[in-house]
Design a protein around this motif. Sequence first.
Motif, PDB file in Angstrom:
ATOM      1  N   ARG A 135      40.126  35.959  28.192  1.00 43.82           N
ATOM      2  CA  ARG A 135      41.053  36.948  27.631  1.00 43.82           C
ATOM      3  C   ARG A 135      41.749  36.456  26.360  1.00 43.82           C
ATOM      4  O   ARG A 135      41.644  37.066  25.294  1.00 43.82           O
ATOM      5  CB  ARG A 135      42.111  37.342  28.663  1.00 43.82           C
ATOM      6  N   GLU A 136      42.478  35.344  26.488  1.00 43.39           N
ATOM      7  CA  GLU A 136      43.328  34.930  25.375  1.00 43.39           C
ATOM      8  C   GLU A 136      42.537  34.422  24.171  1.00 43.39           C
ATOM      9  O   GLU A 136      42.838  34.756  23.025  1.00 43.39           O
ATOM     10  CB  GLU A 136      44.310  33.854  25.849  1.00 43.39           C
ATOM     11  N   LYS A 137      41.528  33.609  24.409  1.00 41.86           N
ATOM     12  CA  LYS A 137      40.778  33.017  23.304  1.00 41.86           C
ATOM     13  C   LYS A 137      39.739  33.963  22.720  1.00 41.86           C
ATOM     14  O   LYS A 137      39.602  34.080  21.487  1.00 41.86           O
ATOM     15  CB  LYS A 137      40.105  31.730  23.772  1.00 41.86           C
ATOM     16  N   HIS A 138      39.000  34.673  23.580  1.00 42.94           N
ATOM     17  CA  HIS A 138      37.910  35.504  23.096  1.00 42.94           C
ATOM     18  C   HIS A 138      38.186  37.002  23.167  1.00 42.94           C
ATOM     19  O   HIS A 138      37.396  37.793  22.631  1.00 42.94           O
ATOM     20  CB  HIS A 138      36.622  35.190  23.876  1.00 42.94           C
ATOM     21  N   GLY A 139      39.260  37.414  23.829  1.00 37.64           N
ATOM     22  CA  GLY A 139      39.624  38.826  23.866  1.00 37.64           C
ATOM     23  C   GLY A 139      38.603  39.730  24.511  1.00 37.64           C
ATOM     24  O   GLY A 139      38.451  40.890  24.130  1.00 37.64           O
ATOM     25  N   LEU A 140      37.899  39.233  25.525  1.00 32.70           N
ATOM     26  CA  LEU A 140      36.825  40.000  26.141  1.00 32.70           C
ATOM     27  C   LEU A 140      37.270  40.826  27.345  1.00 32.70           C
ATOM     28  O   LEU A 140      36.513  41.675  27.820  1.00 32.70           O
ATOM     29  CB  LEU A 140      35.698  39.058  26.577  1.00 32.70           C
ATOM     30  N   ALA A 141      38.459  40.571  27.867  1.00 30.88           N
ATOM     31  CA  ALA A 141      38.893  41.259  29.091  1.00 30.88           C
ATOM     32  C   ALA A 141      40.394  41.491  29.051  1.00 30.88           C
ATOM     33  O   ALA A 141      41.142  40.700  28.461  1.00 30.88           O
ATOM     34  CB  ALA A 141      38.534  40.435  30.322  1.00 30.88           C
ATOM     35  N   TYR A 142      40.816  42.576  29.670  1.00 31.62           N
ATOM     36  CA  TYR A 142      42.251  42.766  29.885  1.00 31.62           C
ATOM     37  C   TYR A 142      42.682  42.015  31.129  1.00 31.62           C
ATOM     38  O   TYR A 142      43.685  41.318  31.139  1.00 31.62           O
ATOM     39  CB  TYR A 142      42.580  44.253  30.031  1.00 31.62           C
ATOM     40  N   SER A 143      41.898  42.153  32.197  1.00 37.24           N
ATOM     41  CA  SER A 143      42.231  41.461  33.445  1.00 37.24           C
ATOM     42  C   SER A 143      41.040  40.648  33.911  1.00 37.24           C
ATOM     43  O   SER A 143      39.896  41.100  33.834  1.00 37.24           O
ATOM     44  CB  SER A 143      42.631  42.461  34.539  1.00 37.24           C
ATOM     45  N   ILE A 144      41.319  39.447  34.372  1.00 42.70           N
ATOM     46  CA  ILE A 144      40.298  38.612  34.996  1.00 42.70           C
ATOM     47  C   ILE A 144      41.002  37.710  35.992  1.00 42.70           C
ATOM     48  O   ILE A 144      42.061  37.146  35.698  1.00 42.70           O
ATOM     49  CB  ILE A 144      39.490  37.796  33.964  1.00 42.70           C
ATOM     50  N   SER A 145      40.458  37.619  37.185  1.00 42.28           N
ATOM     51  CA  SER A 145      41.137  36.860  38.234  1.00 42.28           C
ATOM     52  C   SER A 145      40.128  36.344  39.236  1.00 42.28           C
ATOM     53  O   SER A 145      38.968  36.769  39.271  1.00 42.28           O
ATOM     54  CB  SER A 145      42.166  37.742  38.954  1.00 42.28           C
ATOM     55  N   THR A 146      40.571  35.420  40.066  1.00 42.30           N
ATOM     56  CA  THR A 146      39.731  34.843  41.112  1.00 42.30           C
ATOM     57  C   THR A 146      40.415  34.991  42.468  1.00 42.30           C
ATOM     58  O   THR A 146      41.625  35.219  42.557  1.00 42.30           O
ATOM     59  CB  THR A 146      39.459  33.358  40.858  1.00 42.30           C
ATOM     60  N   GLY A 147      39.630  34.834  43.508  1.00 44.87           N
ATOM     61  CA  GLY A 147      40.158  34.860  44.870  1.00 44.87           C
ATOM     62  C   GLY A 147      39.113  34.374  45.837  1.00 44.87           C
ATOM     63  O   GLY A 147      37.927  34.281  45.501  1.00 44.87           O
ATOM     64  N   ALA A 148      39.538  34.056  47.042  1.00 47.55           N
ATOM     65  CA  ALA A 148      38.615  33.548  48.055  1.00 47.55           C
ATOM     66  C   ALA A 148      38.875  34.228  49.391  1.00 47.55           C
ATOM     67  O   ALA A 148      40.011  34.588  49.703  1.00 47.55           O
ATOM     68  CB  ALA A 148      38.758  32.034  48.199  1.00 47.55           C
ATOM     69  N   ASN A 149      37.808  34.420  50.145  1.00 51.31           N
ATOM     70  CA  ASN A 149      37.896  34.893  51.519  1.00 51.31           C
ATOM     71  C   ASN A 149      37.391  33.791  52.433  1.00 51.31           C
ATOM     72  O   ASN A 149      36.339  33.187  52.165  1.00 51.31           O
ATOM     73  CB  ASN A 149      37.048  36.151  51.726  1.00 51.31           C
ATOM     74  N   TYR A 150      38.120  33.540  53.509  1.00 46.43           N
ATOM     75  CA  TYR A 150      37.739  32.488  54.457  1.00 46.43           C
ATOM     76  C   TYR A 150      37.528  33.121  55.825  1.00 46.43           C
ATOM     77  O   TYR A 150      38.439  33.744  56.373  1.00 46.43           O
ATOM     78  CB  TYR A 150      38.828  31.419  54.536  1.00 46.43           C
ATOM     79  N   TYR A 151      36.336  32.970  56.375  1.00 47.93           N
ATOM     80  CA  TYR A 151      36.016  33.518  57.677  1.00 47.93           C
ATOM     81  C   TYR A 151      35.783  32.384  58.681  1.00 47.93           C
ATOM     82  O   TYR A 151      35.976  31.216  58.364  1.00 47.93           O
ATOM     83  CB  TYR A 151      34.774  34.408  57.575  1.00 47.93           C
TER      84      TYR A 151
END
Length: 421
Positions: free
Chosen positions: A278-294
């Motif tokens: 986002r900040e350096k290349h301006g390619l996305a408004y939102s980008i995030s990560t997450g994990a699911n544990y089963y």
Amino acid sequence: MIFSQERLDQGAQLAVAHMPHVESVSVGFWLGVGGRQESRRQNGIFHFLEHMLFKGTTQRNAREISEAVEGVGGYLNAFTAEEMTCYYARASAKHLRGVVDVLTDMLLHATFPASEIERERGVIQEEIRMYEDQPAQLAQDMANSLLWPNHPLGRPLLGTSDIVQRMKRRDLLNYRRKFYHAGNLRITVAGKTDLTEVKEMLRPFLRHFPSGSPAMYAPVSRRQTAPRFEVVRKAIEQTQFVVGLRGVSRHDPRRSAFRLMSVMLGENMSSRLFQNVREKHGLAYSISTGANYYHETGSFFINAGVENSKTAQAIKLTLQTVRQLARRAPSARELRRAKEYTYGQIHLNLESTDNQMMWLGEGLIGHNRVINPDKLIRQIELVSAEEVQAAAALLVHDERLNVAVVSPTAELAEIEAAARF
């Protein structure tokens, strides 16, 4: 965090967080069952069942159920997940007995009127359509399907409109009879109360709630051996993509390293993906990560909304960012920042009775015990930079890669060419 835990009659478990400094109380009734216990033909039935418990009992109609809690300034809700279903409420501590009475009435005496089933069938079908109209949610469901093909984890928790249309009253009653029993039950309470008071309130309920053995689930046995991709064309203004990778289970000793890896990559504005994509290349408004544990497996996700013409570039840069962490361990400064962020999130989340109640329930369902947050923090503190690097290295294999794209313009061949580690 001051909590008490005890096994109750017929195998149910109770955990209470004593918070004398607050004036409210949150109560959760948890069943250790969810999407994982559904057959393909009954996909979505636990979500349907959850809805129906609000639609009337032998003592209250649907409106009286909600008024009994909302009428004293509280709120009442529920959710269904892959490995759990939870009915919960919050109110002033002086109304604890009333809240418990409403929740136990729903669990014991729900009547499943035929007219309400038909009405709620339509409501759920509208809910399904609503999520299908949300590109981010659609991409997430697609990614789950790629990750877990022909397995309950890969199916939508709401089911499909066609499956919901075919569900019968007897199906709902059969699932309730089979799974809603003390062997699957966990009760968690947080707020201005204590274990003795809550146990006394629960005695009449537990005398009538059926007994049973804990539910089993179909384990994930098939390994992924090749990357998988799916593109859905939709007339929207922005492309949504989800990168899904198989991760680790909630019992895996590498879980703390995975948590820190996720923080570094995409859980806040100073993360690598946010800064790079986002900040350096301006390619996305939102980008995030997450994990699911089963129970025996897990997943790691990267979610982004990007400009249509730059989708392939954004996916390529995203995977490069993950690969960089896999090739070089983070600095001591970055590791410390990720740890402090994680500690802060744990402490902030545990300030409310709702989150304390949720913490207790997720511990009992997932680990059969309450997780002490201080012990968890000590485990995280021991994680080294090399262990975070190793967690990222576990992910960066093309055969683990799954990419789901919802876009008005994206081509499958273009995505397949860009999405490589």
